[in-house]
Design an enzyme around this catalytic site. Sequence first.
Site, PDB file in Angstrom:
ATOM      1  N   TRP A 162       0.839  -1.363   0.144  1.00  0.00           N
ATOM      2  CA  TRP A 162       0.075  -0.075  -0.311  1.00  0.00           C
ATOM      3  C   TRP A 162       0.611   1.134  -0.176  1.00  0.00           C
ATOM      4  O   TRP A 162       0.395   2.286   0.181  1.00  0.00           O
ATOM      5  CB  TRP A 162      -0.964   0.088   1.117  1.00  0.00           C
ATOM      6  CG  TRP A 162      -1.946  -1.301   1.222  1.00  0.00           C
ATOM      7  CD1 TRP A 162      -3.081  -1.375   0.798  1.00  0.00           C
ATOM      8  CD2 TRP A 162      -1.562  -2.391   1.936  1.00  0.00           C
ATOM      9  NE1 TRP A 162      -3.484  -2.884   0.941  1.00  0.00           N
ATOM     10  CE2 TRP A 162      -2.709  -3.569   1.526  1.00  0.00           C
ATOM     11  CE3 TRP A 162      -0.360  -3.074   2.667  1.00  0.00           C
ATOM     12  CZ2 TRP A 162      -2.560  -4.480   2.088  1.00  0.00           C
ATOM     13  CZ3 TRP A 162      -0.350  -4.302   3.151  1.00  0.00           C
ATOM     14  CH2 TRP A 162      -1.437  -5.010   2.752  1.00  0.00           C
ATOM     15  N   ASP A 163       2.281   1.266  -0.154  1.00  0.00           N
ATOM     16  CA  ASP A 163       3.158   2.353  -0.232  1.00  0.00           C
ATOM     17  C   ASP A 163       2.947   2.942   1.102  1.00  0.00           C
ATOM     18  O   ASP A 163       3.068   4.212   1.421  1.00  0.00           O
ATOM     19  CB  ASP A 163       2.862   3.406  -1.280  1.00  0.00           C
ATOM     20  CG  ASP A 163       3.722   4.582  -1.142  1.00  0.00           C
ATOM     21  OD1 ASP A 163       4.797   4.325  -0.787  1.00  0.00           O
ATOM     22  OD2 ASP A 163       3.406   5.595  -1.798  1.00  0.00           O
ATOM     23  N   TYR A 164       2.979   2.152   2.346  1.00  0.00           N
ATOM     24  CA  TYR A 164       2.953   2.618   3.700  1.00  0.00           C
ATOM     25  C   TYR A 164       4.257   2.446   4.158  1.00  0.00           C
ATOM     26  O   TYR A 164       4.686   1.992   5.183  1.00  0.00           O
ATOM     27  CB  TYR A 164       1.960   1.633   4.593  1.00  0.00           C
ATOM     28  CG  TYR A 164       0.588   1.984   4.395  1.00  0.00           C
ATOM     29  CD1 TYR A 164       0.044   2.957   3.983  1.00  0.00           C
ATOM     30  CD2 TYR A 164      -0.170   1.002   4.822  1.00  0.00           C
ATOM     31  CE1 TYR A 164      -1.248   3.349   3.674  1.00  0.00           C
ATOM     32  CE2 TYR A 164      -1.879   1.307   4.781  1.00  0.00           C
ATOM     33  CZ  TYR A 164      -2.164   2.280   4.250  1.00  0.00           C
ATOM     34  OH  TYR A 164      -3.718   2.504   4.313  1.00  0.00           O
ATOM     35  N   LYS A 171       2.263   6.256   7.939  1.00  0.00           N
ATOM     36  CA  LYS A 171       1.354   6.634   7.133  1.00  0.00           C
ATOM     37  C   LYS A 171      -0.094   6.118   7.535  1.00  0.00           C
ATOM     38  O   LYS A 171      -1.089   6.866   7.033  1.00  0.00           O
ATOM     39  CB  LYS A 171       1.717   6.075   5.607  1.00  0.00           C
ATOM     40  CG  LYS A 171       2.908   6.787   5.044  1.00  0.00           C
ATOM     41  CD  LYS A 171       3.026   6.469   3.510  1.00  0.00           C
ATOM     42  CE  LYS A 171       4.035   7.247   2.854  1.00  0.00           C
ATOM     43  NZ  LYS A 171       4.220   7.015   1.466  1.00  0.00           N
TER      44      LYS A 171
END
Length: 832
Positions: A507-509, A535
Amino acid sequence: MSTPKSRVHAIAGIVIALMGVALGIGGTWLVVLGGSWYYPLAAAGFLATGFLLLAGRPAALWVYAIVVAGTLAWALWEAGLDWWPLAARGDVVFLVGLFLVTPWVTRAFNHTDQRPASGGGDRRVSAFRRAGLPLTAALGAAFLVAVASWFTEPHRVEGLVPASRAGSTPTTQRVPPGEWHAYGRTAYGQRFSPLEQIKPDNVANLAVAWTYRTGDMRGRPGDPVETTFQVTPLKIGERLFLCTPHQSVIALDATTGQEIWRYDPKIQGGLALQHLTCRGLSYHAGTGTSAAAPIPPASTPAPAAPPTSPERPQPIAAADGKVTDRCSAKLFMPTADGRLIALNPTDGAVCANFGGGKGQINLWTNMPNVNPGSYYSTSPVVVTANLIIVGGTVLDNVSTNEPSGVIRAFSVETGDLVWNWDSGNPEVTTPLKPGETYTPNSPNSWSISSVDEALGMVFVPLGNQPPDQWGGNRSANVDRFSSSVVALDLASGQVRWVFQTVHHDLWDYDVPSQPSLIDLTIQGQSVPALVQPTKQGELYVLDRRTGEPLLPVVEKPAPQGAAARDRTDPTQPVSALSFDPPALRESDMWGATIFDQLSCRIAFKRLRYEGRYTPPSTQGTLVYPGNFGVFNWGGVAVDPQRQIVFATPTYLAFLSQLVPRADDKSLYVQGDERPADSLPSLNENFGAPFAVRLSAFTSALGLPCQAPPWGYIAAADLTTGKILWKHKNGTVRDASPLPLPFRMGVPNLGGPIMTAGGVAFLSGTIDDYVRGYDVTNGDQLWESRLPAGGQATPMTYTGTDGRQYLLVVAGGHGSLGTRAGDYVIAYALPKT
């Protein structure tokens, strides 16, 4: 022959009937998707009202009264007394109702119905009374509910922050109270100042003391969209030191704002940049003169440039300008073309005793996949007594053949490599030999690290291996270290501990923020702690000696069902101190009108969404919180005396849709919109089985599909995890077509600071303001209009005149679209 009055009915009837058609089509689609039945029912009411108006019958007002009353009941059931969700449901309905009770409409009814009323009297009067009064009553009830909602704040948490705790031991880290020596003031990254001249009872008197303009604005040829002025200046001695988006370094007089010197590193052109920024410089005090000392005579014109590095031709820092044979104190500047330059803070001369006479380190040494601009340090490096520790950003979602995310430690005196930690080969930290390369495409640290020299550890926030949304080829080491905070031994670079914030991150966390180090009093004992914002909204409070949680962390089940040849972890960690928002529901969808709210509801129902950590999909997945982050690189501020955190949570949903790739060359998500020159084709993921479409979850009007508030300020107790107060923050003045200062709570990008005076400051909201808050209760005490977006973290210091200054950088943010500028603004209380 029709009269003007009957034409009023005809036009109104057609318009209202067309509204009914639109609601009927959209509402039926929503019901088929499993959504609310309100819209087709409302459509029937609109259609009936329209047809009755066309027929000139007063019953139209009766029917529409039912529409208004039904809408009010439905809106209260879904949203309660929450003004903005209520307004989105009822604004069009209410305005149409107001029009229907105006004389233009009611007199037209009288004109068409002039027979005597039964029982005597004038039927022209009784027609309106029978039909118009119920509608007027329904509109009155709606108005009273609206007024009541103006005085309620259902999202607000009220409370008070305790006074300083007994046994709290703030650490000065040898930084004088009136100075700011690192990005977070000290290497602990607290963003807390011991200054207390500015207090809640006088902060309203802050005024501009001076303004400086750098002359460096975004928009030059070759600039990526995300060209930003995000710097937090340093204050050392009587000088300020800052860097600009295009990487010039500037020294200013801290009291007057006068420029003292400027250095241009002559950045190489034609760079494959995704971001262009400089968040700050780093400082090493050395053992000699202070930064405020007079310019020494040792500064000389540059000698002939030494040969460039064989690994990567680069400009030479010392090739154009002053050179100092030996710098004691040093400023370190990372550049977009992959260098780390050492400068004399006295006069901006390049330090010849660093980097083998070049005054710089070539960060491309031993790197795989050399591509100019695809790797560099957007954030200031870590400086200790003996070492410089450097991470860097790599291109996100461009390809699977990117540089390494290696973390390296260099000698602060010579620039020689001391150790390297490569997450793809984590056990071997001895420097690589010439010709060897680090693991390509490994997780990188693009944010700011913190250091505790007494414990002998540097704390590194790590991101993900590209591509972010598909991890089918990740190695065991990548899965171990991605999206984690890693403690590395200062002497050797070996891993002391690792805490992962997301398992198998899709999730691009990335861990986006600098860890904040603070000593907490727990059960009467002082415990060295680390606070890590994320994030997804978690604040992990860890024992920084071991990485063990000080506040409970539990593993909770997560949605399953990853894309082809990928997987998801069955659980994800959740902290006891969390700003993770509740999962979205259809009723949380929002819009400026009932129509775009309906379109958002349809979009919501068409997406895959099972709560946080719903895997990316070819169907399209709703990611909430989105990869913009509840917290981003600005991080949080912690108060070591009160042992609290001042946080600025942001809530925006994003969309993520995987697009199958058949080859490694075609542009699947950008089509013919290939970026100009050398700028990368973002989100194409060359080499992976999927490209990805990423966007904010917005309506056709460009407004967020989720209801406000979208941004808050908040305080929480770091020893208990309790949120003490939480208030929405900021207006849509600079984010809406009309400059309306509606206080809806807006996103921010840029961190806060706190002071011992009990005042916190934030300038990063997407409206152009800097604001001051009472730390005790969260009340806003002061604000000042900025000439550009303030997406940077402020700082504070003492001038030679004895006044405490607040310094704000206002330069805007390309991706957010905030106003561009080149301003450095200092505020102070009036001279006494």
